[in-house]
Scaffold this active site. Structure first.
Site, PDB file in Angstrom:
ATOM      1  N   GLU A 141      -6.922   4.480   8.045  1.00  0.00           N
ATOM      2  CA  GLU A 141      -6.693   5.907   7.775  1.00  0.00           C
ATOM      3  C   GLU A 141      -7.940   6.536   7.163  1.00  0.00           C
ATOM      4  O   GLU A 141      -8.246   7.696   7.397  1.00  0.00           O
ATOM      5  CB  GLU A 141      -5.461   6.079   6.872  1.00  0.00           C
ATOM      6  CG  GLU A 141      -4.177   5.804   7.649  1.00  0.00           C
ATOM      7  CD  GLU A 141      -2.983   5.402   6.820  1.00  0.00           C
ATOM      8  OE1 GLU A 141      -3.024   5.485   5.586  1.00  0.00           O
ATOM      9  OE2 GLU A 141      -1.984   4.955   7.434  1.00  0.00           O
TER      10      GLU A 141
ATOM     11  N   GLY B  86       2.093   2.040  10.889  1.00  0.00           N
ATOM     12  CA  GLY B  86       3.035   3.146  10.758  1.00  0.00           C
ATOM     13  C   GLY B  86       3.704   3.541  12.065  1.00  0.00           C
ATOM     14  O   GLY B  86       4.336   4.587  12.157  1.00  0.00           O
TER      15      GLY B  86
ATOM     16  N   SER C 163       3.143  -2.328  10.460  1.00  0.00           N
ATOM     17  CA  SER C 163       4.604  -2.303  10.646  1.00  0.00           C
ATOM     18  C   SER C 163       5.273  -3.635  10.315  1.00  0.00           C
ATOM     19  O   SER C 163       6.203  -4.053  11.010  1.00  0.00           O
ATOM     20  CB  SER C 163       4.957  -1.854  12.075  1.00  0.00           C
ATOM     21  OG  SER C 163       4.463  -0.554  12.316  1.00  0.00           O
TER      22      SER C 163
ATOM     23  N   ASN D 121       0.868  -1.188   0.000  1.00  0.00           N
ATOM     24  CA  ASN D 121       0.000   0.000   0.000  1.00  0.00           C
ATOM     25  C   ASN D 121       0.900   1.233   0.000  1.00  0.00           C
ATOM     26  O   ASN D 121       1.489   1.577   1.016  1.00  0.00           O
ATOM     27  CB  ASN D 121      -0.897  -0.032   1.258  1.00  0.00           C
ATOM     28  CG  ASN D 121      -1.730   1.230   1.400  1.00  0.00           C
ATOM     29  OD1 ASN D 121      -1.826   2.028   0.466  1.00  0.00           O
ATOM     30  ND2 ASN D 121      -2.328   1.412   2.564  1.00  0.00           N
TER      31      ASN D 121
ATOM     32  N   GLU E  24      -5.637  -5.328  10.527  1.00  0.00           N
ATOM     33  CA  GLU E  24      -4.645  -4.281  10.785  1.00  0.00           C
ATOM     34  C   GLU E  24      -4.980  -3.581  12.104  1.00  0.00           C
ATOM     35  O   GLU E  24      -5.820  -2.663  12.114  1.00  0.00           O
ATOM     36  CB  GLU E  24      -4.674  -3.256   9.653  1.00  0.00           C
ATOM     37  CG  GLU E  24      -4.327  -3.815   8.303  1.00  0.00           C
ATOM     38  CD  GLU E  24      -3.721  -2.747   7.411  1.00  0.00           C
ATOM     39  OE1 GLU E  24      -2.591  -2.955   6.972  1.00  0.00           O
ATOM     40  OE2 GLU E  24      -4.360  -1.711   7.193  1.00  0.00           O
TER      41      GLU E  24
ATOM     42  N   HIS F 122      -9.648   0.918   5.094  1.00  0.00           N
ATOM     43  CA  HIS F 122      -8.349   1.149   5.751  1.00  0.00           C
ATOM     44  C   HIS F 122      -8.574   2.093   6.933  1.00  0.00           C
ATOM     45  O   HIS F 122      -9.373   3.030   6.851  1.00  0.00           O
ATOM     46  CB  HIS F 122      -7.360   1.749   4.747  1.00  0.00           C
ATOM     47  CG  HIS F 122      -5.949   1.739   5.267  1.00  0.00           C
ATOM     48  ND1 HIS F 122      -5.506   2.641   6.193  1.00  0.00           N
ATOM     49  CD2 HIS F 122      -4.907   0.914   5.011  1.00  0.00           C
ATOM     50  CE1 HIS F 122      -4.235   2.375   6.483  1.00  0.00           C
ATOM     51  NE2 HIS F 122      -3.859   1.327   5.787  1.00  0.00           N
TER      52      HIS F 122
HETATM   53  C1  PEP Z   1      -0.896  -0.011   6.011  1.00  0.00           C
HETATM   54  O1  PEP Z   1      -0.867   1.091   5.516  1.00  0.00           O
HETATM   55  O2  PEP Z   1      -1.851  -0.755   5.759  1.00  0.00           O
HETATM   56  C2  PEP Z   1       0.196  -0.427   6.883  1.00  0.00           C
HETATM   57  C3  PEP Z   1       0.121  -1.602   7.453  1.00  0.00           C
HETATM   58  O3  PEP Z   1       1.243   0.449   7.048  1.00  0.00           O
HETATM   59  P1  PEP Z   1       2.667   0.125   7.756  1.00  0.00           P
HETATM   60  O4  PEP Z   1       3.161  -1.167   7.177  1.00  0.00           O
HETATM   61  O5  PEP Z   1       3.510   1.299   7.418  1.00  0.00           O
HETATM   62  O6  PEP Z   1       2.389  -0.007   9.220  1.00  0.00           O
END
Ligand code: PEP
Length: 253
Positions: A95, A171, A210, A10, A165, A93
């Site tokens: 975000e 992040g 992460s 992503n 997630e 997501h």
């Molecule tokens: C994501 O954006 O779905 C994500 C898992 O980001 P990161 O790997 O940076 O934590």
């Protein structure tokens, strides 16, 4: 049952024509691993053109919820994404839920538009730190997933991918332990089993939060973790490929 591992990059709101060309040309196919990249809308067509001879597939990061055409300024419909070469679309997501107020109902509506267009949703679910500390993980992820199943029907999950997630891990450099992640993945698969055992067994449930080259292998060793949704590390070809190779190494055929 053994499921081929799936790794989705992503890119979020990152990239440029030059940077994408460099990144994509460094990505190579990895045995026993399906790779998908999700560039911003505006780079889908150029990425698709660059990936013509590749097995790497494309996802979009968002889709309009209302319709396939019409007076919805600034929106991009599922049919348009299909024309650009996307096969998958990330929905729900955290975000988008956090910064753009996307609700479970809106995520379900987006899945309906994808279903109409023959695109496959990558449905993100996950709890905040406060929800985890309150012991609400299963309640939150089942509410998020059931909203989609109630609107679209269980058959959608034969075409879909789920990404667990935990919001507090995205992040932040914090990762769920493999055992904690496995517990939620197993819970999600059991939830789908109640509707349809066959779909549940084939369903890819990705972990996101992460994921890096150095923690990927221990996550992929878990029986219900079928790959990863990768944010930050997907922007660096070597890091992303190292995660893909960890997925390949964990494949037991
Ligand atoms: C994501 O954006 O779905 C994500 C898992 O980001 P990161 O790997 O940076 O934590």
């Amino acid at each position: 049952m053994s499921r081929v591992k799936l790794i989705v990059g992503n890119w979020k709101m990152n990239g440029s024509f030059a940077a994408n060309t460099t990144l994509l040309s460094a990505l190579t196919a990895v045995p026993a691993v399906k790779i998908i990249v999700a560039p911003p809308f505006v780079y889908l067509a150029s990425s698709y053109a660059q990936l013509t001879d590749s097995t790497i597939e494309l996802a979009a990061q968002n889709v309009a919820s209302e319709a396939q055409q019409g007076a919805y300024t600034g929106e991009v419909s599922a049919l348009m994404l299909a024309e650009l070469g996307a096969k998958y679309v990330i929905v729900g997501h955290s975000e988008r839920r956090q910064y753009y107020g996307e609700t479970d109902a809106l995520v379900a509506q987006k899945c309906l538009r994808l279903q109409e267009a023959g695109l496959k949703p990558i449905i993100c679910v996950g709890e905040t730190l406060a929800e985890r500390e309150a012991g609400q993980v299963e309640m939150v992820v089942s509410r998020q997933l059931k909203a989609v199943i109630d609107s679209c029907g269980i058959d959608l999950l034969a075409q879909a991918v789920i990404a667990y997630e935990p919001v507090w891990a995205i992040g932040t450099g914090k990762t769920a332990t493999p055992n904690d992640a496995q517990a939620v993945h197993q819970f999600l698969r059991q939830l789908v089993t109640i509707y349809d055992k066959n779909i549940a067994e084939k369903l890819s449930i990705l972990y996101g939060g992460s994921v890096k080259a150095d923690n990927a292998a221990s996550l992929f060793a878990m029986p219900d973790i079928d790959g990863a949704l990768v944010g930050g590390a997907s922007l660096i070809a070597n890091d992303f490929l190292a995660i893909c190779h960890a997925a390949n190494a964990s494949y037991v055929g």
